[in-house]
Motif scaffolding. Structure first.
Motif, PDB file in Angstrom:
ATOM      1  N   PRO A 137       0.834  -1.201   0.000  1.00 56.75           N
ATOM      2  CA  PRO A 137       0.000   0.000   0.000  1.00 56.75           C
ATOM      3  C   PRO A 137       0.872   1.255   0.000  1.00 56.75           C
ATOM      4  O   PRO A 137       2.022   1.234   0.458  1.00 56.75           O
ATOM      5  CB  PRO A 137      -0.802  -0.119   1.304  1.00 56.75           C
ATOM      6  N   LEU A 138       0.304   2.352  -0.515  1.00 59.47           N
ATOM      7  CA  LEU A 138       1.044   3.606  -0.548  1.00 59.47           C
ATOM      8  C   LEU A 138       1.478   4.024   0.857  1.00 59.47           C
ATOM      9  O   LEU A 138       2.594   4.524   1.038  1.00 59.47           O
ATOM     10  CB  LEU A 138       0.177   4.699  -1.183  1.00 59.47           C
ATOM     11  N   SER A 139       0.617   3.804   1.848  1.00 56.01           N
ATOM     12  CA  SER A 139       0.971   4.185   3.216  1.00 56.01           C
ATOM     13  C   SER A 139       2.188   3.425   3.712  1.00 56.01           C
ATOM     14  O   SER A 139       3.061   3.983   4.395  1.00 56.01           O
ATOM     15  CB  SER A 139      -0.215   3.952   4.154  1.00 56.01           C
ATOM     16  N   THR A 140       2.276   2.129   3.365  1.00 51.79           N
ATOM     17  CA  THR A 140       3.432   1.334   3.772  1.00 51.79           C
ATOM     18  C   THR A 140       4.687   1.776   3.034  1.00 51.79           C
ATOM     19  O   THR A 140       5.774   1.873   3.617  1.00 51.79           O
ATOM     20  CB  THR A 140       3.170  -0.157   3.526  1.00 51.79           C
ATOM     21  N   GLU A 141       4.553   2.051   1.729  1.00 52.38           N
ATOM     22  CA  GLU A 141       5.704   2.511   0.968  1.00 52.38           C
ATOM     23  C   GLU A 141       6.242   3.828   1.527  1.00 52.38           C
ATOM     24  O   GLU A 141       7.461   4.016   1.650  1.00 52.38           O
ATOM     25  CB  GLU A 141       5.332   2.671  -0.507  1.00 52.38           C
ATOM     26  N   LEU A 142       5.346   4.727   1.893  1.00 53.39           N
ATOM     27  CA  LEU A 142       5.783   5.996   2.482  1.00 53.39           C
ATOM     28  C   LEU A 142       6.444   5.772   3.838  1.00 53.39           C
ATOM     29  O   LEU A 142       7.429   6.428   4.183  1.00 53.39           O
ATOM     30  CB  LEU A 142       4.588   6.941   2.622  1.00 53.39           C
ATOM     31  N   ARG A 143       5.893   4.844   4.629  1.00 50.21           N
ATOM     32  CA  ARG A 143       6.507   4.553   5.928  1.00 50.21           C
ATOM     33  C   ARG A 143       7.919   3.995   5.757  1.00 50.21           C
ATOM     34  O   ARG A 143       8.841   4.337   6.493  1.00 50.21           O
ATOM     35  CB  ARG A 143       5.627   3.571   6.693  1.00 50.21           C
ATOM     36  N   VAL A 144       8.116   3.122   4.758  1.00 51.16           N
ATOM     37  CA  VAL A 144       9.443   2.572   4.505  1.00 51.16           C
ATOM     38  C   VAL A 144      10.416   3.685   4.123  1.00 51.16           C
ATOM     39  O   VAL A 144      11.546   3.753   4.628  1.00 51.16           O
ATOM     40  CB  VAL A 144       9.370   1.499   3.398  1.00 51.16           C
ATOM     41  N   ILE A 145       9.992   4.578   3.228  1.00 54.50           N
ATOM     42  CA  ILE A 145      10.876   5.640   2.745  1.00 54.50           C
ATOM     43  C   ILE A 145      11.193   6.640   3.847  1.00 54.50           C
ATOM     44  O   ILE A 145      12.361   6.931   4.134  1.00 54.50           O
ATOM     45  CB  ILE A 145      10.229   6.347   1.531  1.00 54.50           C
ATOM     46  N   VAL A 146      10.168   7.170   4.487  1.00 55.59           N
ATOM     47  CA  VAL A 146      10.388   8.159   5.547  1.00 55.59           C
ATOM     48  C   VAL A 146      11.050   7.495   6.758  1.00 55.59           C
ATOM     49  O   VAL A 146      11.886   8.111   7.437  1.00 55.59           O
ATOM     50  CB  VAL A 146       9.055   8.826   5.936  1.00 55.59           C
ATOM     51  N   GLY A 147      10.702   6.241   7.016  1.00 51.84           N
ATOM     52  CA  GLY A 147      11.307   5.536   8.138  1.00 51.84           C
ATOM     53  C   GLY A 147      12.798   5.340   7.955  1.00 51.84           C
ATOM     54  O   GLY A 147      13.580   5.485   8.910  1.00 51.84           O
ATOM     55  N   TYR A 148      13.226   5.016   6.718  1.00 53.96           N
ATOM     56  CA  TYR A 148      14.670   4.886   6.485  1.00 53.96           C
ATOM     57  C   TYR A 148      15.370   6.221   6.694  1.00 53.96           C
ATOM     58  O   TYR A 148      16.488   6.276   7.230  1.00 53.96           O
ATOM     59  CB  TYR A 148      14.948   4.358   5.079  1.00 53.96           C
TER      60      TYR A 148
END
Length: 505
Positions: free
Chosen positions: A378-389
């Motif tokens: 999901p887009l929310s998960t992809e954003l969490r991965v990117i911002v989380g890194y």
């Protein structure tokens, strides 16, 4: 005003000025800027190299070729939906009741003699047998089931990703499913007379006619990163069905064929005798973790090496000045270190955001272009991965800065930072125990996990299989905690070194 009297620095003047001075100092030093650029380059290059090198192929009845796209469930999660089903159509409301009087199985263990299959009696922990109601036999459609498991007692599961625990009892058990409109309720009993509700779920859009019946399935037994054959066999008796009165149908849902295209691979089956059914099935009804395709977090595998230039820059940002350090502010000695931490953390966050923001979407596009199955994200998960890194990169940089302020030797501080943040992750990727990712600052890599860890799915406890010992935000919190502790300790040490003097006048 006496021109010789120094002006007292106020809170609103001192810190912003110190912050701006540190930012100016960082951006005007080419080496530190190049270090951040090198971090981005390393992370992106290694991630795209991994993406470009992945080639997934599958052997089917039509021969070898690209693997099919992952099967997805009602919420878009990659799922598995393979089981043996003895069922009837149910029109409207109704109930099915049965006792699971026995649950056995077979599973393949590592060969004791090379080349000789070692199949033993036994069931895996999440082998399942029980009662099932679902929209249709089409794989991936909504369902609800109440079941006896191999080692987790009675459970009620629905729509693949949801699991409700019942009694932990693993022996014979009475089970019941009741359908009323879109509502399905699961029950269990010791004796078939006194019933306990396990849970009630709503299957939105459930049609008037559904399929209801008995099922058995079993995920494979885990061998490190591989999954080997396993089957479950359940005996059902005392079967009653209200609301349907037709012949039993039998379907091996999701069965795959051998390369000849005609022979089922590990088929299930059912035997009826004297009102009892013995049902055998293999597969699983639940989330697909390892089988659901390539994960997005693999694009950030090079991120550990990409952190090394960031750690070096953070350490030297402090130690370069420490060689000529002077006490700049007698009243507020913590301000220069706090300003440095904010600057180095913000720059590291920006570098991590650029790196992850490029390598994750571009890497996934490359995987799809090469016809690899990719785990839905999901887009929310992809954003969490990117911002989380990016947040992990910032926390690691602040940790390195704090270590440098404590030990005051660049080589030692860099070595400590790499040993605490990078080395545990690299050890986990080569198969060493992943518990290091729970107790060290490397725990923050959990924030890049793109496929959730589901409690009702056993996975290999290896990083390359997508396993992290901590949830994403908990892992990042560990890294941030280490960074805060190092910075606080360094601040306390600095404060203790400041001479006790009166205020400037």
């Amino acid at each position: 005003m006496n021109p010789l009297k120094p002006r007292r620095l106020g809170r609103q003047d001192g810190f912003p000025r110190a912050l701006y001075a540190e930012w100016t100092r960082f951006r005007t030093r080419r080496g530190w800027v190049l270090a951040m650029a090198a971090s981005v380059l390393v992370t992106v290059s290694l991630g795209l190299l991994i993406a470009g090198g992945v080639r997934s192929t599958c052997v089917t009845g039509k021969g070898e070729g690209p693997c099919p796209a992952p099967l997805v469930g009602p919420d878009g999660t990659a799922v598995r939906d393979k089981y043996y089903f003895v069922h009837q159509p149910l029109r409207g409301n109704g109930t099915i009741t049965a006792r699971v009087s026995d649950l056995t199985g077979q599973m393949r263990l590592p060969d004791a003699v090379p080349g000789v299959r070692n199949v033993k009696e036994g069931v895996v922990p999440w082998a399942k047998a029980g009662l099932l109601v679902r929209q249709s036999l089409t794989q991936g459609t909504p369902y609800a089931a109440v079941m006896l498991t191999g080692e987790h007692g009675v459970r009620m599961q629905y729509d693949y990703t949801h699991d409700v625990a019942g009694d932990p009892h693993d022996g014979p058990r009475w089970l019941r499913l009741t359908r009323s409109g879109e509502t399905v309720t699961g029950y269990e009993s010791d004796d078939g007379r006194t019933w306990t509700e396990i849970g009630t779920v709503t299957l939105t859009g459930l049609p008037e006619t559904v399929e209801i019946g008995l099922f058995a399935t079993s995920p494979g037994v885990l061998w490190e990163t591989a999954e080997a054959f396993a089957q479950a066999t359940a005996t059902f008796d005392q079967i009653t069905l209200r609301g349907a009165d037709g012949p039993w149908r039998r379907d091996d849902v999701g069965v795959v064929m051998e390369p000849d295209g005609r022979t089922p691979h590990h088929p299930g089956g059912a035997v009826e005798s004297g009102g009892r059914f013995v049902v055998t099935g293999g597969g699983d009804i639940g989330p697909a973790t390892m089988e659901g395709g390539v994960r997005a977090d693999l694009m950030l595998t090079g991120g550990a090496l990409g952190l090394i230039p960031v750690l070096v820059a953070a350490v030297t940002f402090l130690t370069a000045e420490h060689r000529r350090a002077q006490i700049r502010t007698l009243q507020q000695p913590a301000r220069p270190l706090a300003a440095k931490a904010i600057v180095v953390g913000a720059v590291a966050f920006a570098a991590g955001l650029v790196a992850a923001g490029v390598v994750v979407p571009v890497g996934l596009a490359i995987l799809r272009a090469h016809q690899n199955p990719v785990q839905p994200i999901p887009l929310s998960t992809e954003l969490r991965v990117i911002v989380g890194y990016a947040a992990l990169t910032a926390a690691a940089a602040v940790l390195a800065l704090g270590l440098a302020a404590l030990v005051r030797r660049a080589v030692v501080a860099v070595g400590l930072a790499v040993a605490l943040v990078v080395v545990p992750y690299l050890l986990a990727t080569v198969g060493l125990p992943s518990w290091l990712l729970a107790i060290t600052p490397a725990a923050g890599f959990a924030i890049t996990q793109s496929v959730p860890t589901f409690a009702h799915v056993d996975v290999s406890p290896l990083l390359l299989g997508g396993y992290y010992p901590l949830p994403p935000w908990a892992g990042l919190a560990v890294t941030c905690g280490y960074a805060a502790l190092a910075l606080a300790a360094a601040t306390a040490v600095r404060r203790g070194e400041v001479p006790r003097q009166g205020p400037l006048t």
